[in-house]
Design a protein around this motif. Structure first.
Motif: not given
Length: 619
Positions: A50-57
């Motif tokens: 579903f591509n609802i999580v995106h990697e960040d700091a």
């Protein structure tokens, strides 16, 4: 908005990490390792789903810390006492094969795995799948301790000979591939010959080990280990950060420093409570984030669109199986075909170090992002398949065939009725005595009696008296009893019980770890109990309601609360004796290895409970 997105992704990952084991339990999919399920859930919420999580700091930092802590726990999982070889490998039965030396066989198998992996890697280079043969060899030869250990525990095989061989192969592979991965980074990572700097890291590790050993048992350390101070836990995290910093400073991978920290803590033999705390923190918080993020970052659809990578998946799986199955066939000399195949399949499991190697290879531009994803996907598939294949193939030993051998030295009015009463599905009593005039009468009885010329050490060794699990020595000469008892301890008999009437001699024997009983003192105590506590005596002497002591030796139940213990039945836990403590048990009381459990209940169920908990008697 960026801050809001960051928190949202973190919340989703944490919720997924929380519900994953619940879903596995509800769907009864316990055969799948939780870490693998976390990667699969990551696939659903990440690029492949579903591509609802995106990697960040936030997620990047926590995921990195999770990976470091996973490497630390991998090092901590190594039990270096296993490298000492077999303590007692003599066969107990004439018709049984003598079992192999675990360390020697495990080392030979790993060398075989590495050689076969090297050959298979050369084929992958020839086929154009990868350019660096060394990196591919490490990927194929590595084994996942995180899959092997739980699977062996679930099968109650950790203390068995075959279980120790499988575990040692995995441990050696873990150590060797981790060190070789560090060497690989030093050689190919642009360090220009800085491989020798790894010696600085290992020297720092050795220094910290001696510092830790020197301070471990200091009184002020014990005083600071409770309450809000928790100095032991603080020391562990300081050690991890320090070695990770040194590792990065000398140009090695940070995971090597974390792994080395785990090895050092394992060598310092921490108490089980400390290990339980570290496991709880790691597998309860940081490590699930790492594995979920592995799935989030994996784009499966791009892998399936590349025909070359699609062909690589079955070929790599086949290489993993062949690299383990071919060397493991050495075990065919001692074990059946099903056992050997099961061992080979379990050793095929690979996960953490493949992820590490793939990540490093991609960062060093030796492999593409697609190749890295393929390697991780194959590792996930192997971790799902291998425990299932192992459990299907490994032959189950019937518990009713497992018995505790009890050797009685001396046939008399005390040992004969006790040995007869012990005859059950759990115990196998045998009486040893010297030839006497009344031997013919004894031989005609229902007792199993082995006759000997004398009680000398050479004779006892010849008739294999010391192969017993428990030895009870009750001849008429208590000086002889003490001498035989000391010899039994020297020959590795787990429990030795001796009749000694002399108080001074009894104290000396107890210092050697020998359990002592005296007929005169026992009679005196019995008479006093009849006068002072007739009710207690009734509990002790009635067959169906008597008290029994069970030693907790099955590490599968280590740390489990009594509330969760599945074998209580009609047994009541009266007391738990732990070192110098006497604990009143309740539902939230945790069982620990080497606890002595005082229980009451029917003899049949107590025997069944002994088979579950005193597992190492027949390991």
């Amino acid at each position: 908005m960026e801050q809001h997105a960051s928190i949202t992704s973190l919340v989703i990952v944490m919720v997924v990490a929380f519900i994953t084991p619940i879903i596995l339990h509800r769907l009864k999919l316990t055969i799948i390792p939780v870490v693998v399920a976390e990667i699969i859930m990551g696939l659903l919420i990440g690029k492949s789903g579903f591509n609802i999580v995106h990697e960040d700091a936030w997620l990047s930092t926590l995921s990195t810390l999770g990976f470091l802590f996973l490497m630390f726990l991998s090092g901590l999982e190594i039990d270096f006492t296993a490298f000492s070889g077999n303590k007692k490998q003599t066969s107990r039965r004439a018709n049984e094969k003598k079992e192999p030396n675990t360390f020697v066989v495990a080392l030979i198998i790993f060398i075989g795995i590495f050689i076969v992996s090297l050959g298979l890697s050369y084929l992958f280079v020839l086929a154009g799948f990868i350019e660096n043969m060394f990196l591919m060899t490490l990927i194929i030869s590595t084994i996942s301790l995180g899959v092997v250990v739980p699977t062996l525990k679930d099968a109650h095989l950790m203390k068995t000979n075959i279980g120790q061989i499988i575990l040692l192969v995995a441990v050696i592979a873990d150590l060797a591939t981790m060190i070789l991965l560090a060497v690989f980074v030093s050689i190919y990572g642009g360090g220009e010959g800085n491989t020798w700097l790894l010696l600085v890291l290992f020297a720092a590790g050795v220094l910290l080990y001696f510092v830790g050993r020197n301070f471990k048992n200091r009184s002020f350390i014990n005083a600071l280990s409770t309450g809000t101070t928790q100095i032991g836990t603080r020391a562990v995290f300081a050690l991890i950060i320090l070695l990770v910093a040194i590792s990065e400073t000398v140009g090695a991978e940070n995971i090597l420093g974390a792994f080395l920290a785990g090895v050092l803590v394992s060598l310092l033999a921490p108490d089980q409570e400390m290990v339980h705390k570290l496991d709880s923190f790691g597998y309860g918080f940081l490590i699930p984030i790492f594995f979920v993020m592995v799935g989030v970052d994996l784009d499966v659809w791009s892998l399936f669109s590349d025909k070359k990578l699609l062909v690589l998946i079955p070929l790599l799986l086949l290489a993993l199986f062949l690299s383990k199955l071919i060397p493991v066939f050495l075990l065919k000399k001692w074990y059946g075909t099903k056992t050997v195949l099961a061992a080979g399949f379990l050793l095929t499991s690979t996960l953490s170090l493949v992820i590490a190697a793939a990540t490093i290879g991609e960062r060093m531009e030796m492999i593409t992002a697609g190749m890295s994803g393929t390697l991780i996907l194959v590792a996930v598939i192997s971790s799902v398949l291998t425990p299932i294949l192992f459990k299907k193939l490994f032959p189950e030993e019937k518990a009713e065939n497992m018995k505790v051998k009890v050797a009685f030295i001396g046939a008399n009015q005390m040992t004969l009725p006790v040995s007869r009463a012990l005859h059950s599905s759990l115990y196998e009593p045998v009486i040893y005595h010297t030839k006497q005039d009344k031997a013919e009468k004894l031989a005609d009885t229902v007792f199993e009696i082995m006759e000997m010329e004398n009680y000398e050490l050479e004779t006892l060794v010849k008739v294999e008296v010391f192969d017993a699990d428990i030895m009870v020595i009750s001849t008429g000469d208590y000086h002889l009893n003490a001498t035989i008892a000391v010899s039994a301890k020297e020959h590795g008999v787990e429990r030795v019980i001796a009749r000694i009437e002399s108080l001074d001699l009894a104290e000396q024997a107890q210092e050697e770890g020998i359990e002592v009983f005296s007929v005169l003192r026992s009679t005196e105590m019995l008479l006093r109990a009849m006068i002072e506590s007739p009710g207690v005596l009734t509990i002790l002497t009635q067959q169906e309601n008597s008290l029994h002591e069970i030693r907790m030796l099955n590490d599968h139940f280590d740390g489990m609360t009594l509330r969760r213990f599945p074998f209580t039945g009609d047994v009541i836990f009266v007391r738990i004796l732990r070192e110098n403590e006497s604990i009143v048990p309740h539902g939230d009381t945790e069982m620990r290895l080497n606890d002595r459990l005082i229980v009451t209940g029917s003899k049949e169920y107590v025997d069944e409970l002994k088979r579950e908990l005193e597992f190492c008697f027949w390991c």
